[in-house]
Design a protein around this motif. Structure first.
Motif, PDB file in Angstrom:
ATOM      1  N   LYS A   1       0.830  -1.206   0.000  1.00  0.00           N
ATOM      2  CA  LYS A   1       0.000   0.000   0.000  1.00  0.00           C
ATOM      3  C   LYS A   1       0.866   1.259   0.000  1.00  0.00           C
ATOM      4  O   LYS A   1       0.386   2.352  -0.253  1.00  0.00           O
ATOM      5  CB  LYS A   1      -0.933  -0.003   1.223  1.00  0.00           C
ATOM      6  CG  LYS A   1      -2.014  -1.083   1.138  1.00  0.00           C
ATOM      7  CD  LYS A   1      -2.852  -1.142   2.413  1.00  0.00           C
ATOM      8  CE  LYS A   1      -3.682  -2.425   2.431  1.00  0.00           C
ATOM      9  NZ  LYS A   1      -4.303  -2.667   3.740  1.00  0.00           N
ATOM     10  N   ASN A   2       2.149   1.102   0.314  1.00  0.00           N
ATOM     11  CA  ASN A   2       3.073   2.248   0.233  1.00  0.00           C
ATOM     12  C   ASN A   2       3.671   2.399  -1.159  1.00  0.00           C
ATOM     13  O   ASN A   2       4.522   3.258  -1.384  1.00  0.00           O
ATOM     14  CB  ASN A   2       4.201   2.116   1.274  1.00  0.00           C
ATOM     15  CG  ASN A   2       5.019   0.852   1.085  1.00  0.00           C
ATOM     16  OD1 ASN A   2       4.826   0.116   0.122  1.00  0.00           O
ATOM     17  ND2 ASN A   2       5.935   0.593   2.012  1.00  0.00           N
TER      18      ASN A   2
ATOM     19  N   CYS B   1       1.636   2.282   7.027  1.00  0.00           N
ATOM     20  CA  CYS B   1       2.291   3.273   6.165  1.00  0.00           C
ATOM     21  C   CYS B   1       1.354   4.453   5.894  1.00  0.00           C
ATOM     22  O   CYS B   1       1.794   5.610   5.856  1.00  0.00           O
ATOM     23  CB  CYS B   1       2.768   2.631   4.864  1.00  0.00           C
ATOM     24  SG  CYS B   1       1.486   1.759   3.954  1.00  0.00           S
TER      25      CYS B   1
ATOM     26  N   ILE C   1       7.383  -5.320  -2.243  1.00  0.00           N
ATOM     27  CA  ILE C   1       7.757  -5.988  -0.992  1.00  0.00           C
ATOM     28  C   ILE C   1       8.101  -7.439  -1.306  1.00  0.00           C
ATOM     29  O   ILE C   1       7.304  -8.163  -1.925  1.00  0.00           O
ATOM     30  CB  ILE C   1       6.623  -5.914   0.045  1.00  0.00           C
ATOM     31  CG1 ILE C   1       6.300  -4.446   0.335  1.00  0.00           C
ATOM     32  CG2 ILE C   1       7.017  -6.641   1.335  1.00  0.00           C
ATOM     33  CD1 ILE C   1       5.159  -4.224   1.289  1.00  0.00           C
TER      34      ILE C   1
ATOM     35  N   CYS D   1       6.963  -0.283   7.937  1.00  0.00           N
ATOM     36  CA  CYS D   1       6.350  -1.499   7.382  1.00  0.00           C
ATOM     37  C   CYS D   1       6.843  -2.734   8.139  1.00  0.00           C
ATOM     38  O   CYS D   1       8.050  -2.951   8.276  1.00  0.00           O
ATOM     39  CB  CYS D   1       6.700  -1.619   5.898  1.00  0.00           C
ATOM     40  SG  CYS D   1       6.020  -3.113   5.150  1.00  0.00           S
ATOM     41  N   PRO D   2       5.918  -3.565   8.608  1.00  0.00           N
ATOM     42  CA  PRO D   2       6.349  -4.757   9.358  1.00  0.00           C
ATOM     43  C   PRO D   2       7.211  -5.699   8.527  1.00  0.00           C
ATOM     44  O   PRO D   2       8.008  -6.456   9.080  1.00  0.00           O
ATOM     45  CB  PRO D   2       5.033  -5.426   9.763  1.00  0.00           C
ATOM     46  CG  PRO D   2       3.954  -4.746   8.995  1.00  0.00           C
ATOM     47  CD  PRO D   2       4.453  -3.419   8.571  1.00  0.00           C
ATOM     48  N   TRP D   3       7.094  -5.643   7.223  1.00  0.00           N
ATOM     49  CA  TRP D   3       7.914  -6.518   6.373  1.00  0.00           C
ATOM     50  C   TRP D   3       9.372  -6.059   6.348  1.00  0.00           C
ATOM     51  O   TRP D   3      10.235  -6.750   5.807  1.00  0.00           O
ATOM     52  CB  TRP D   3       7.345  -6.575   4.952  1.00  0.00           C
ATOM     53  CG  TRP D   3       6.019  -7.269   4.939  1.00  0.00           C
ATOM     54  CD1 TRP D   3       4.783  -6.681   5.029  1.00  0.00           C
ATOM     55  CD2 TRP D   3       5.782  -8.683   4.891  1.00  0.00           C
ATOM     56  NE1 TRP D   3       3.797  -7.644   5.031  1.00  0.00           N
ATOM     57  CE2 TRP D   3       4.384  -8.876   4.941  1.00  0.00           C
ATOM     58  CE3 TRP D   3       6.608  -9.804   4.805  1.00  0.00           C
ATOM     59  CZ2 TRP D   3       3.792 -10.141   4.912  1.00  0.00           C
ATOM     60  CZ3 TRP D   3       6.023 -11.067   4.766  1.00  0.00           C
ATOM     61  CH2 TRP D   3       4.646 -11.226   4.822  1.00  0.00           C
TER      62      TRP D   3
ATOM     63  N   CYS E   1      -0.387  -7.375   2.455  1.00  0.00           N
ATOM     64  CA  CYS E   1      -0.559  -6.226   3.350  1.00  0.00           C
ATOM     65  C   CYS E   1      -1.708  -6.492   4.328  1.00  0.00           C
ATOM     66  O   CYS E   1      -1.714  -5.976   5.442  1.00  0.00           O
ATOM     67  CB  CYS E   1      -0.869  -4.962   2.550  1.00  0.00           C
ATOM     68  SG  CYS E   1       0.573  -4.217   1.761  1.00  0.00           S
TER      69      CYS E   1
ATOM     70  N   CYS F   1      -3.381  -4.216   7.340  1.00  0.00           N
ATOM     71  CA  CYS F   1      -2.392  -3.248   7.842  1.00  0.00           C
ATOM     72  C   CYS F   1      -2.556  -1.892   7.146  1.00  0.00           C
ATOM     73  O   CYS F   1      -2.812  -1.825   5.944  1.00  0.00           O
ATOM     74  CB  CYS F   1      -0.984  -3.797   7.593  1.00  0.00           C
ATOM     75  SG  CYS F   1       0.329  -2.639   8.043  1.00  0.00           S
TER      76      CYS F   1
END
Ligand code: SF4
Ligand code: SF4
Length: 325
Positions: free
Chosen positions: A152-153, A206, A157, A260-262, A200, A203
């Protein structure tokens, strides 16, 4: 004689040996389904002062026109993540990717090395290397090649590796198998036949963290509101509506990637040219304030910061200080 699958596996291994973090393959085809969406995006004015995004739309949607007889896109991602000291509040801040050598030259050289190797080891091929250097939807091709999903950012990813990557492509007139031998290679080379769905989920970190509201839950980002655009691509004065929206960022912004958690455990770069220059890290506000053009060149020569030039950095600094009008 090697099978297509074996050739694909060899190219993949060579790409990783050269320092790329991930490599995938997709068939060259026209992106017809993206045309209406892209046209609408352009018509909405979101390209801002990035006129180059509107030019060559046909080429952008049909990369087969860039290389005669192109059959495969080799999509390559290279991590630029090096740990850096914690930012000192008040000191001017540069996006991570701008702290080291300009990626265009570095990735192009690595891509050419891979292409030369293919010509020597596999056989004569026609191909071209691209890295942010031609009208190509790089992230879309990386997604199609199975490297990851578009968050979404707006970033690509890659599972278990994060999003701090530069992208490059080689368009090649070689038919490559889009599947690989089952030898464990899939961890870093995912296939176009298995493009990853977005992970995503629900979440919105971001979107919430973006200080300028450039991201949306259910639509494309608005680059005209993005600090990266405003401090780099936007050549006119930064609109007054953004005054006070952010502090410290003088060239680019990493907020939506940092939260970002990733990116909790991002893949570290193995490319020495991407090691941050100590002269830029922790640079004091006074240094920027008192910097003349020669000082700018001394600090930023060969880095992406050259894109704004000395006057651009001074403009951004003045904006942060509340003095830009
Ligand atoms: S780079 Fe910064 S300003 Fe741009 S979308 Fe991400 S958080 Fe927002
Ligand atoms: S912060 Fe959350 S919503 Fe944004 S890109 Fe990362 S996972 Fe996706």
């Amino acid at each position: 004689m090697l099978s297509e699958t074996e050739i694909t596996g060899k190219i993949h291994r060579k790409a990783l040996d050269l320092g790329f973090s991930a490599c995938g393959f997709a068939s060259v085809e026209e992106l017809t389904e993206l045309r209406p969406e892209f046209q609408e995006w352009v018509d909405s004015g979101r390209a801002g002062e990035m006129g180059y995004l509107e030019r060559n739309m046909d080429l952008r949607l049909d990369p087969g026109k860039l290389v005669k007889g192109a059959k495969t896109v080799i999509s390559l991602a290279a991590s630029y993540y090096y740990p850096i000291p914690q930012h000192i509040p008040g000191s001017p801040r540069f996006s991570r990717y701008a702290l080291s050598e300009d990626y265009h030259k570095v990735l192009k050289a690595l891509g050419h090395e891979l292409l030369s190797w293919i010509n020597t080891e596999i056989g004569p091929v026609r191909g071209r290397v691209f890295t942010d250097s031609a009208p190509i939807f790089e992230r879309e091709w990386a997604r199609r090649a199975g490297l990851g999903w578009l968050g979404k950012n707006g970033c690509l990813i890659i599972p278990k590796k994060g999003s701090y990557f530069f992208l490059a492509e080689i368009l090649i007139d070689l038919d490559l198998s889009l599947s690989l031998p089952s030898s464990g290679l899939l961890s870093s080379c995912l296939l176009s036949s298995s493009s990853l769905p977005s992970s995503c989920g629900t979440c919105t970190r971001c979107i919430v963290a973006c200080p300028t509201g450039a991201l949306a839950v259910d639509g494309p980002m608005d680059p005209r509101k993005c600090i990266s655009y405003l401090t780099i691509e936007h050549k006119s004065a930064i609109p007054a509506e953004f005054e006070g929206k952010w502090s410290d960022w003088i060239f680019g912004c990493d907020i939506c990637q940092d939260v970002c958690p990733w990116n909790k455990k991002p893949l570290h770069s193995v490319i020495p040219e991407f090691e941050p220059r100590t002269g830029i890290l922790g640079i004091a506000a006074e240094t920027i304030e008192n910097m003349d053009e020669a000082g700018f060149i001394q600090l930023f020569d060969g880095t992406p910061v050259e894109r704004t030039g000395w006057t651009g950095i001074l403009r951004n600094f003045a904006f942060l200080s509340g003095g830009a009008k």
